[in-house]
Design an enzyme around this catalytic site. Structure first.
Site, PDB file in Angstrom:
ATOM      1  N   GLU A  99       0.856  -1.190   0.000  1.00 13.63           N
ATOM      2  CA  GLU A  99       0.000   0.000   0.000  1.00 13.63           C
ATOM      3  C   GLU A  99       0.891   1.239   0.000  1.00 13.63           C
ATOM      4  O   GLU A  99       1.823   1.318   0.798  1.00 13.63           O
ATOM      5  CB  GLU A  99      -0.882   0.003   1.243  1.00 13.63           C
ATOM      6  N   ARG A 351       6.267 -13.915   8.731  1.00 14.34           N
ATOM      7  CA  ARG A 351       6.850 -12.597   8.538  1.00 14.34           C
ATOM      8  C   ARG A 351       8.199 -12.525   9.257  1.00 14.34           C
ATOM      9  O   ARG A 351       8.537 -13.388  10.060  1.00 14.34           O
ATOM     10  CB  ARG A 351       5.899 -11.516   9.051  1.00 14.34           C
ATOM     11  N   LYS A 361       4.632  -0.068  12.121  1.00 11.36           N
ATOM     12  CA  LYS A 361       4.526   1.230  11.453  1.00 11.36           C
ATOM     13  C   LYS A 361       4.179   2.320  12.459  1.00 11.36           C
ATOM     14  O   LYS A 361       4.715   3.436  12.401  1.00 11.36           O
ATOM     15  CB  LYS A 361       3.466   1.176  10.356  1.00 11.36           C
TER      16      LYS A 361
END
Length: 887
Positions: A99, A351, A361
């Site tokens: 994104e 991950r 983030k």
């Protein structure tokens, strides 16, 4: 390029990485992109075999810390419940779909590396698409788009790009990159996605809901309680179509209505409880402008975009595993309606999680907005722009991602593994240069006039193809302040007037060799009248010692230091970066990750001096970057960090983008020469200088019975990587061989080693061989020749007949002089010289406990346990011997 030996060593590191994971979480296939569950799924469903994978040979051991490489069961890999006979047509196509609402970080590097790598495993048509998932216009920005594309170009730089047709004049330069085809955007498919939603409404598989956000939450249910149907779920198809059209026309406010799928409000999977497909958002879109005021949800647009682009395998991280049923539901419905043709398959993998690092983030934003770092490209940040600015080579990132591997098991990797990959790559690719961070002036009293003499030095000690460089030398030079110990000054007083243990560099009235040049002696120390600190050293040079010559009158001078000539040296700024956090899990103890910020993460040296060859190369690169910017985008852009050096004895450094010219050159430290961190709190500088014993604190040192005796004996012995340069028969003994061995890049002269290998190993097999040497034993004369080091050799007395002998195998990627360590034990300074009775007894015990185990690995056997002898690329081994002795 990474050497073949380095690639092989990645296989060996599966055992080492396993020991670095928090709570000993299990590692599975995937290290060095060995065959893993994803490549197996692709191969089984397509009939195509991947290429370029590294074979892993399973081994077994009694050591509980060793994890056997194994295949993954279907239920572990995510294959359970998947129709593996379902055909996949077309070229293998993956995609990287971030994104554009933030900056990429280390976790994204794993996704980028693996998606591109999988596509390359299936030539000739395999490809990886670059797609921007721009479905949320309120959080997206062109700055993020540009940053993301630049990061992906950088991570993949040096790799062969997928074949793309040449750009037409009308096409955007942003399409230039290593990916297949142009840059895709989900917004490219907004019309198709809208039509898919209309089709689902017409088929009775979707409806317009008018519940408020609070009501939807109430109706959704919980993990233990089923949800209940919305009262608007029974709306007719015509009413739903009319409302959806009015949503598109902008008649309703944000949040007033949304389109939901009709699936099952009682499903145990909350993602299937009538998930949202479209919502109202009155916001201008960076790509489509004001055309739309309704935007698709990611879970709906994701499978549609994959299918439109011909993606065959949608590789996601594990948090999307519960979303896969919705992904498949969407494809099943739309393919049945013939709105989509291809059927991509979603597969999940774990991950990336790292010690001493945060990848959240929200927390990264907090660091930037709180001014704890200097922006997103701060070299201490785990952002890809920060890593690029710091100077981390993209090859090192890809190597790290290969070694971390692909699995379905969450684990936390020690950041030292990333640092080791950086060292490994930079050791092979970085030129050497002299840089003085804290200059101390030296004046050569007997140097005539202002004459400058050039000395020739290799740009790389092991790679002749890098060429040589001219290093100027003259009457005035600068040395590192730390290379002079001022016995008569403040630091001498603080140390009780004693020379620090192991200090071999310059002292008042002492001698040292200036690397590649001469031996000098410090005759006088000039001081600051207020602080009594040394400001200049007046020294005498011995011309007969030029270029490494040792004379009988002076003898062998042990200390060798770097220097920069004062007149030709270039002033520069050096940013010495370290880890941003001092705790393995920032915030675990206090609850606030900011409490664990490392106050020593940046040290700036504004008056550093670098040799002129490095400054000239910096100017040339700056000119090349300016020229490339004038020409426009390039598939292989020039980066400032492309210019990287090993500043000898200081670390690896790269040029910073803030550099502008000769009066403003800035270098960033990328990584130290060796790991300076240990598990637990890092020593402060005061503690580090005061605690020069082998084990640090006494509570953790040689006298602590809780620590295994491997610390007592083995860690006192300096076992280092070395290379045999010459080998000849001993003139007086057929059983002996005289070897010249490079035991350290910091030593001008090779060491002489007398080894009892005559008739056991052919002399021609010794030259150029990487070996393990003990370098801190007292020199001994063997049949008239002084031996200054000892080779470690494995031998088998039980083989029958002639004794079989083998040298230890040390990977070629390991630098000469690198200290080998024992697995699971902190590295500590060995004895400067093992010559006391106690030290020699410790060495005898060490030698008696050193052996080769059944897996051909060199181990230290201690109280029933085995500790493997480790290089930074894996365990030290021998070629064939098992259960053998070491001498």
């Amino acid at each position: 390029m990474i050497s073949t030996e380095s690639k092989i060593c990645t296989v060996l590191r599966i055992l080492l990485l396993g020991a670095c994971c928090v709570n000993h979480l299990e590692l599975v296939d995937g290290l060095a992109y060995a065959p893993n569950f994803i490549t197996k799924i692709i191969s089984r469903s397509t009939g195509q075999n991947p290429v370029g994978l590294v074979d892993i040979i399973p081994t077994t051991t009694n050591d509980d810390a060793t994890i056997e490489a194994r295949n993954i069961a279907p239920e572990e890999s995510g294959e359970a419940g998947i129709d593996l006979d379902r055909s996949t047509t077309g070229p293998i196509t993956t995609r990287f779909p971030p994104e554009p609402n933030g900056y990429l970080h280390l976790g994204h590097a794993k996704a980028v590396s693996f998606n591109f790598a999988v596509a390359r495993m299936f030539p000739p048509d395999g490809r990886c698409n670059m797609r921007l998932d721009d479905t949320n216009p309120t959080k997206e920005d062109k700055e993020y788009v540009d940053s993301i594309l630049e990061d992906v170009r950088w991570v993949q730089s040096g790799m062969e790009p997928f074949t793309n047709p040449p750009l037409q004049d009308s096409e955007k330069q942003e399409n230039v990159g290593p990916w297949g085809g142009p840059v895709h955007k989900t917004s490219d498919y907004f019309d198709e996605i809208y039509n898919c939603a209309v089709a689902l409404i017409k088929s009775g598989d979707a409806y317009v809901d008018s519940l408020s956000a609070e009501e939807m939450k109430e109706y959704r249910g919980t993990l233990t309680e089923p949800g209940k149907d919305s009262p608007y779920k029974g709306r007719s198809v015509d009413e739903n179509l009319d409302l959806f059209e009015k949503m598109k026309a902008g008649i309703f406010k944000d949040g007033e209505h949304l389109v939901r799928a009709k699936i099952d409000m009682a499903s145990p999977n909350l993602n299937l409880r009538d998930p949202a497909l479209f919502r109202i958002k009155h916001a201008s879109h960076p790509a489509t402008g004001d055309k739309w005021c309704i935007y698709p949800m990611y879970d709906f647009s994701h499978p549609i975009a994959d299918a439109i682009e011909g993606v065959t395998h949608s590789l996601c991280t594990l948090e999307f595993e519960d979303h896969r049923p919705l992904y498949d539901w969407t494809l099943d419905k739309l393919i049945a309606m013939e709105l989509l043709v291809s059927r991509p398959r979603q597969i999940e993998f774990s991950r990336l999680n790292l010690m001493y690092t945060i990848l959240s983030k929200r927390k990264l934003i907090q660091l930037v907005e709180g001014k704890h770092v200097n922006g997103w490209d701060d070299p201490r940040m785990p952002s890809l722009s920060g890593l690029r600015r710091r100077g981390v080579p993209p090859e090192a990132l890809r190597l790290f991602c290969e070694r971390v591997g692909i699995s379905k098991v969450d684990s936390v990797i020690d950041v030292v593994e990333l640092e080791n990959c950086v060292r490994e790559v930079m050791d092979e690719t970085s030129k050497r240069a002299f840089a003085i961070l804290c200059p101390l002036k030296v004046t050569i009293k007997n140097w005539q006039g202002s004459t400058i003499e050039d000395f020739e030095a290799p740009c790389h000690p092991k790679l002749e193809e890098m060429g040589k460089r001219a290093v100027p030398f003259g009457k005035h030079v600068y040395i590192e302040r730390s290379d002079f110990f001022d016995l008569d000054g403040p630091e001498g007083e603080a140390n009780g007037g004693k020379i620090p243990k192991g200090f071999k560099r310059l002292l008042p009235e002492g001698m040292v060799r200036l690397r590649y040049t001469y031996v000098i002696k410090c005759d006088e120390v000039l001081r600051d009248p207020e602080t009594n600190e040394p400001t200049e050293l007046m020294c005498t040079l011995y011309p007969e010692t030029r270029a490494g010559v040792t004379t009988e009158s002076i003898g062998r001078v042990k200390g060798i230091i770097q220097w920069v000539e004062a007149k030709t040296g270039i002033k520069c700024k050096i940013n010495q970066y370290d880890r941003l956090f001092k705790a393995e899990e920032p915030g675990k103890v206090s609850g606030d990750f900011l409490d664990d910020l490392n106050p020593d993460s940046l040290e700036v040296f504004k008056n550093a001096i670098v040799e002129p060859s490095a400054a000239m190369e910096a100017l040339n690169l700056l000119a090349g970057i300016r020229a490339q910017k004038r020409e426009g985008s390039s598939l292989e852009p020039l980066y400032h960090s492309r210019l990287a050096y090993q500043f000898e004895r200081s670390g690896y450094f790269a040029l910073d983008p803030s550099s502008t010219g000769l009066d403003n050159i800035v270098f960033n430290r990328v990584v130290t020469l060796r790991d300076t961190w240990s598990r637990g709190p890092k020593k402060t500088k005061v503690e580090d200088s005061n605690k020069r014993n082998r084990g640090g604190d006494k509570a953790q040192g040689r006298g602590d019975k809780k620590n295994d005796s491997v610390i007592e004996d083995a860690r006192r012995v300096a076992v280092r990587a070395a290379t045999i340069l010459e080998a000849n028969p001993h003139p007086d003994a057929d059983s002996l061989i005289v070897c010249k061995v490079n035991c350290s890049e910091e030593e001008v002269e090779p060491r002489t080693v007398i080894a009892g290998l005559g008739g056991k190993i052919p002399i021609e097999d010794l030259v150029g061989r990487k070996v393990a040497c003990v370098t801190n034993l007292k020199p001994a004369r063997v049949r008239g020749i002084e031996s200054t080091a000892m080779l470690l050799v494995a031998f088998d007395k039980n083989s029958g007949g002639d004794e079989k002998t083998e040298l230890l195998d040390i990977p070629e990627s390991i630098a000469n002089g690198e200290l080998l360590s024992f697995e699971g034990k902190e590295m500590s300074d060995p004895d400067a010289m093992m010559k006391s009775k106690g030290a020699l007894k410790a060495f005898d015990r060490f030698k008696g406990n050193l052996k080769v185990n059944e897996n051909r690995e060199v181990v230290y056997a201690d109280e029933g346990k085995q500790f493997r002898l480790m290089t930074r690329s894996g365990p030290a081994q021998v070629s064939t011997l098992k259960d053998a002795s070491i001498q």
